[in-house]
Write an enzyme that holds these catalytic residues in place. Structure first.
Site, PDB file in Angstrom:
ATOM      1  N   GLU A   1     -74.032 -17.236  28.287  1.00 31.17           N
ATOM      2  CA  GLU A   1     -74.423 -16.882  26.913  1.00 31.17           C
ATOM      3  C   GLU A   1     -73.303 -16.109  26.239  1.00 31.17           C
ATOM      4  OE1 GLU A   1     -76.668 -18.595  25.055  1.00 31.17           O
ATOM      5  OE2 GLU A   1     -77.989 -18.141  26.746  1.00 31.17           O
ATOM      6  N   HIS A   2     -72.934 -16.553  25.043  1.00 35.10           N
ATOM      7  CA  HIS A   2     -71.858 -15.936  24.249  1.00 35.10           C
ATOM      8  C   HIS A   2     -70.505 -16.071  24.953  1.00 35.10           C
ATOM      9  CE1 HIS A   2     -74.650 -14.420  21.321  1.00 35.10           C
ATOM     10  NE2 HIS A   2     -75.407 -13.977  22.294  1.00 35.10           N
TER      11      HIS A   2
ATOM     12  N   LEU B   1     -83.544 -24.566  20.391  1.00 37.82           N
ATOM     13  CA  LEU B   1     -83.376 -25.681  21.334  1.00 37.82           C
ATOM     14  C   LEU B   1     -82.548 -26.795  20.698  1.00 37.82           C
ATOM     15  CD1 LEU B   1     -86.916 -25.741  22.965  1.00 37.82           C
ATOM     16  CD2 LEU B   1     -84.871 -24.465  23.614  1.00 37.82           C
ATOM     17  N   SER B   2     -81.961 -26.451  19.576  1.00 41.27           N
ATOM     18  CA  SER B   2     -80.982 -27.306  18.918  1.00 41.27           C
ATOM     19  C   SER B   2     -81.544 -28.617  18.393  1.00 41.27           C
ATOM     20  CB  SER B   2     -79.792 -27.556  19.843  1.00 41.27           C
ATOM     21  OG  SER B   2     -78.652 -27.657  19.050  1.00 41.27           O
ATOM     22  N   SER B   3     -82.619 -28.500  17.615  1.00 40.63           N
ATOM     23  CA  SER B   3     -83.093 -29.693  16.909  1.00 40.63           C
ATOM     24  C   SER B   3     -82.012 -30.165  15.946  1.00 40.63           C
ATOM     25  CB  SER B   3     -84.394 -29.392  16.153  1.00 40.63           C
ATOM     26  OG  SER B   3     -84.183 -28.513  15.076  1.00 40.63           O
ATOM     27  N   SER B   4     -81.195 -29.232  15.429  1.00 40.12           N
ATOM     28  CA  SER B   4     -80.170 -29.636  14.463  1.00 40.12           C
ATOM     29  C   SER B   4     -79.142 -30.558  15.126  1.00 40.12           C
ATOM     30  CB  SER B   4     -79.489 -28.417  13.841  1.00 40.12           C
ATOM     31  OG  SER B   4     -78.882 -27.607  14.810  1.00 40.12           O
TER      32      SER B   4
ATOM     33  N   GLU C   1     -71.652 -29.763  11.169  1.00 40.26           N
ATOM     34  CA  GLU C   1     -72.490 -28.564  11.029  1.00 40.26           C
ATOM     35  C   GLU C   1     -71.653 -27.372  10.548  1.00 40.26           C
ATOM     36  OE1 GLU C   1     -75.759 -28.309  13.719  1.00 40.26           O
ATOM     37  OE2 GLU C   1     -75.871 -26.130  13.585  1.00 40.26           O
TER      38      GLU C   1
ATOM     39  N   ASP D   1     -73.938 -27.444  21.830  1.00 35.36           N
ATOM     40  CA  ASP D   1     -75.176 -28.147  21.471  1.00 35.36           C
ATOM     41  C   ASP D   1     -74.960 -29.651  21.307  1.00 35.36           C
ATOM     42  OD1 ASP D   1     -75.863 -25.525  21.428  1.00 35.36           O
ATOM     43  OD2 ASP D   1     -76.585 -25.484  19.367  1.00 35.36           O
TER      44      ASP D   1
ATOM     45  N   TYR E   1     -75.530 -10.664  15.227  1.00 39.08           N
ATOM     46  CA  TYR E   1     -74.808 -11.724  15.935  1.00 39.08           C
ATOM     47  C   TYR E   1     -73.320 -11.657  15.584  1.00 39.08           C
ATOM     48  CZ  TYR E   1     -73.740 -16.526  17.396  1.00 39.08           C
ATOM     49  OH  TYR E   1     -73.211 -17.636  17.988  1.00 39.08           O
TER      50      TYR E   1
HETATM   51  P1  ADP Z   1     -82.452 -25.318  15.887  1.00 36.54           P
HETATM   52  O1  ADP Z   1     -81.201 -26.145  15.953  1.00 36.54           O
HETATM   53  O2  ADP Z   1     -82.425 -24.140  16.781  1.00 36.54           O
HETATM   54  O3  ADP Z   1     -83.700 -26.106  16.040  1.00 36.54           O
HETATM   55  P2  ADP Z   1     -81.543 -24.985  13.173  1.00 36.54           P
HETATM   56  O4  ADP Z   1     -81.945 -24.057  12.085  1.00 36.54           O
HETATM   57  O5  ADP Z   1     -80.128 -25.012  13.583  1.00 36.54           O
HETATM   58  O6  ADP Z   1     -82.507 -24.679  14.402  1.00 36.54           O
HETATM   59  O7  ADP Z   1     -81.937 -26.468  12.754  1.00 36.54           O
HETATM   60  C1  ADP Z   1     -83.232 -26.778  12.304  1.00 36.54           C
HETATM   61  C2  ADP Z   1     -83.123 -27.694  11.099  1.00 36.54           C
HETATM   62  O8  ADP Z   1     -82.696 -29.023  11.500  1.00 36.54           O
HETATM   63  C3  ADP Z   1     -84.459 -27.954  10.426  1.00 36.54           C
HETATM   64  O9  ADP Z   1     -84.809 -26.906   9.545  1.00 36.54           O
HETATM   65  C4  ADP Z   1     -84.163 -29.246   9.681  1.00 36.54           C
HETATM   66  O10 ADP Z   1     -83.425 -28.992   8.502  1.00 36.54           O
HETATM   67  C5  ADP Z   1     -83.263 -29.992  10.652  1.00 36.54           C
HETATM   68  N1  ADP Z   1     -84.104 -30.901  11.477  1.00 36.54           N
HETATM   69  C6  ADP Z   1     -84.449 -30.762  12.776  1.00 36.54           C
HETATM   70  N2  ADP Z   1     -85.239 -31.777  13.183  1.00 36.54           N
HETATM   71  C7  ADP Z   1     -85.404 -32.586  12.108  1.00 36.54           C
HETATM   72  C8  ADP Z   1     -86.126 -33.807  11.878  1.00 36.54           C
HETATM   73  N3  ADP Z   1     -86.813 -34.424  12.850  1.00 36.54           N
HETATM   74  N4  ADP Z   1     -86.049 -34.350  10.626  1.00 36.54           N
HETATM   75  C9  ADP Z   1     -85.325 -33.769   9.666  1.00 36.54           C
HETATM   76  N5  ADP Z   1     -84.624 -32.641   9.830  1.00 36.54           N
HETATM   77  C10 ADP Z   1     -84.669 -32.032  11.014  1.00 36.54           C
HETATM   78 MG    MG Z   2     -79.228 -25.507  15.424  1.00 32.89          MG
END
Ligand code: ADP
Ligand code: MG
Length: 388
Positions: free
Chosen positions: A32-33, A123-126, A158, A170, A220
């Site tokens: 981490e970091h 968990l890096s949805s982005s 990003e 990520d 951070y």
């Molecule tokens: P994390 O990466 O930790 O989940 P982030 O703030 O970096 O959090 O990214 C989340 C953002 O990614 C959401 O607010 C949205 O804008 C985008 N995102 C994630 N999943 C989806 C999805 N299935 N459809 C559209 N945008 C998404």
């Molecule tokens: Mg993210």
């Protein structure tokens, strides 16, 4: 939503059968970091992921529909926006923008996105969205790129379009994840090694549901500035030092008297964490999960006491986890100041683990933690129809 259902949503909306791809979220097991100090990290790709379905169009429009947001945006590929607008579509747009900058021409397409990576939980949805868009768009353009290159495109997107200072870990994990393996990544060279994490061991992620000062980025960024200040002091003695990656604990201790206590401690966390990642890798190579768990715990203590980036809620989750049978190790994961803990748990004990940690956390804080279970999974790629 299943791949089959996402295909159907796409067909109903756009009137065409699409080709499906997937890209996973990730969790960092240890390290981490350390990425910003050109050091070592050890994430695993999750079986939570974003699915993308793409079908071609005959004009130069890109329609992108998000099932999660139940919303569609239309982009003119010849005049892509060059700024974010604080909207989910910034993430897919950023990737198309980067591809164009790299001379990868895209004809029009319709794209459906659907994900089960929790949004904004670390968990890096982005990254999973960016990588899911990138693999679909690259296939559409007929361009094959090595996976680490795709990861770099997503990080660039990003950083330079969305405007988030995220590291390579990520998108790299989302691209290069290996089924039943964690990845040891050298963030300087991007060399990596897949280390076995068999299906008898589950990754259990407990979301504390709290986010302290990190929300504004202040703490951070303060930690990063402290580490950079430490590096400048160390460089006065050893000009060859480029980042904390190049520093041993003994070297750091020799300079302790020359730096304020807080700077010393932040640097001590990073330097010892790099060493811990390498020890943890050794433990996985020999299948010693007990040892791996002990190192995870040391990493948590260092995040808490030296990097000062834990909080009472995540400390409590780690404490509760450590008491459960079948839990090898637990630690805070991600940037810190709240967010998630990652736990390595024997699969046969995981039901009880989830129940007990959830109950103990709610009793002490009144907060209902979200808990996700996952196996270490494969990175991004095409998804065969019928595959779940
Ligand atoms: P994390 O990466 O930790 O989940 P982030 O703030 O970096 O959090 O990214 C989340 C953002 O990614 C959401 O607010 C949205 O804008 C985008 N995102 C994630 N999943 C989806 C999805 N299935 N459809 C559209 N945008 C998404
Ligand atoms: Mg993210």
């Amino acid at each position: 939503m299943s791949p089959q259902s996402t295909l159907e949503v796409h067909r109903n909306r756009f009137g065409a059968d699409g080709v499906s791809y997937q890209a996973p979220g990730r969790v960092n097991l240890i390290g981490e970091h350390t990425d910003t100090s050109e050091g070592f990290v050890m994430p695993a790709a999750l079986d939570l992921r974003t699915i993308s379905v793409l079908s071609p169009r005959s004009d130069s429009t890109a329609n992108v529909y998000s099932v999660n947001f139940a919303e569609q945006v239309s982009l003119d590929l010849q005049h892509l926006p060059c700024r974010p607008r604080g909207h989910w579509s910034d993430y897919p747009t950023s990737v198309l923008w980067t591809l164009e900058q790299r001379g990868i021409h895209l004809d029009g397409f319709d794209l459906t996105l659907s994900g089960n990576v929790p949004l904004g939980s670390g968990l890096s949805s982005s990254a999973s969205v960016e990588v899911a868009v990138a693999v679909a768009a690259l296939a559409h353009a007929g361009t094959a790129l090595p996976k680490p290159e795709i990861a770099k495109i997503c990080q660039f997107s990003e950083n330079h379009f969305v405007g988030a200072q995220s590291g390579i870990m990520d998108p790299f994990t989302s691209c290069c994840g290996v089924d039943h393996h964690a990845l040891l990544i050298d963030c300087r060279s991007l060399d990596y090694e897949a280390l076995p994490l068999p299906s008898e061991v589950l990754l259990v992620i407990c979301n504390s549901m709290v986010k302290h000062s990190l929300a504004g980025g202040g703490e951070y960024n303060a930690r990063r500035a402290e580490v950079q200040a430490g590096v400048r002091i160390l460089q006065q003695h050893c000009p060859d030092i480029r980042a904390l990656r190049d520093v041993t604990e003994a070297q750091l201790r020799r300079c302790q008297g020359e730096m304020p206590e807080n700077i010393f401690r932040r640097c001590l966390h990073v330097v010892t964490e790099n060493a811990r990642v390498l020890q943890a890798a050794e433990a996985l190579r020999s299948g010693d999960f007990q040892q791996f768990g002990r190192i995870m715990h040391e990493a948590h203590v260092s995040m808490r006491d030296n990097y000062a980036a834990s909080c009472v809620e995540t400390d409590l989750l780690v404490e509760l986890a450590a008491r459960q049978p079948g839990c090898f190790g637990a630690r805070i994961t991600g940037g810190g100041f709240g967010g998630c803990t990652v736990n390595l748990v024997a699969a046969e004990h995981s039901d009880k683990f989830v129940h007990n940690v959830r109950a103990g956390y709610e009793e002490a804080t009144g907060i209902q933690a979200e808990i996700y279970r996952s196996r270490a999974s494969a990175g991004a790629g095409p998804l065969l129809v019928g595959q779940t």
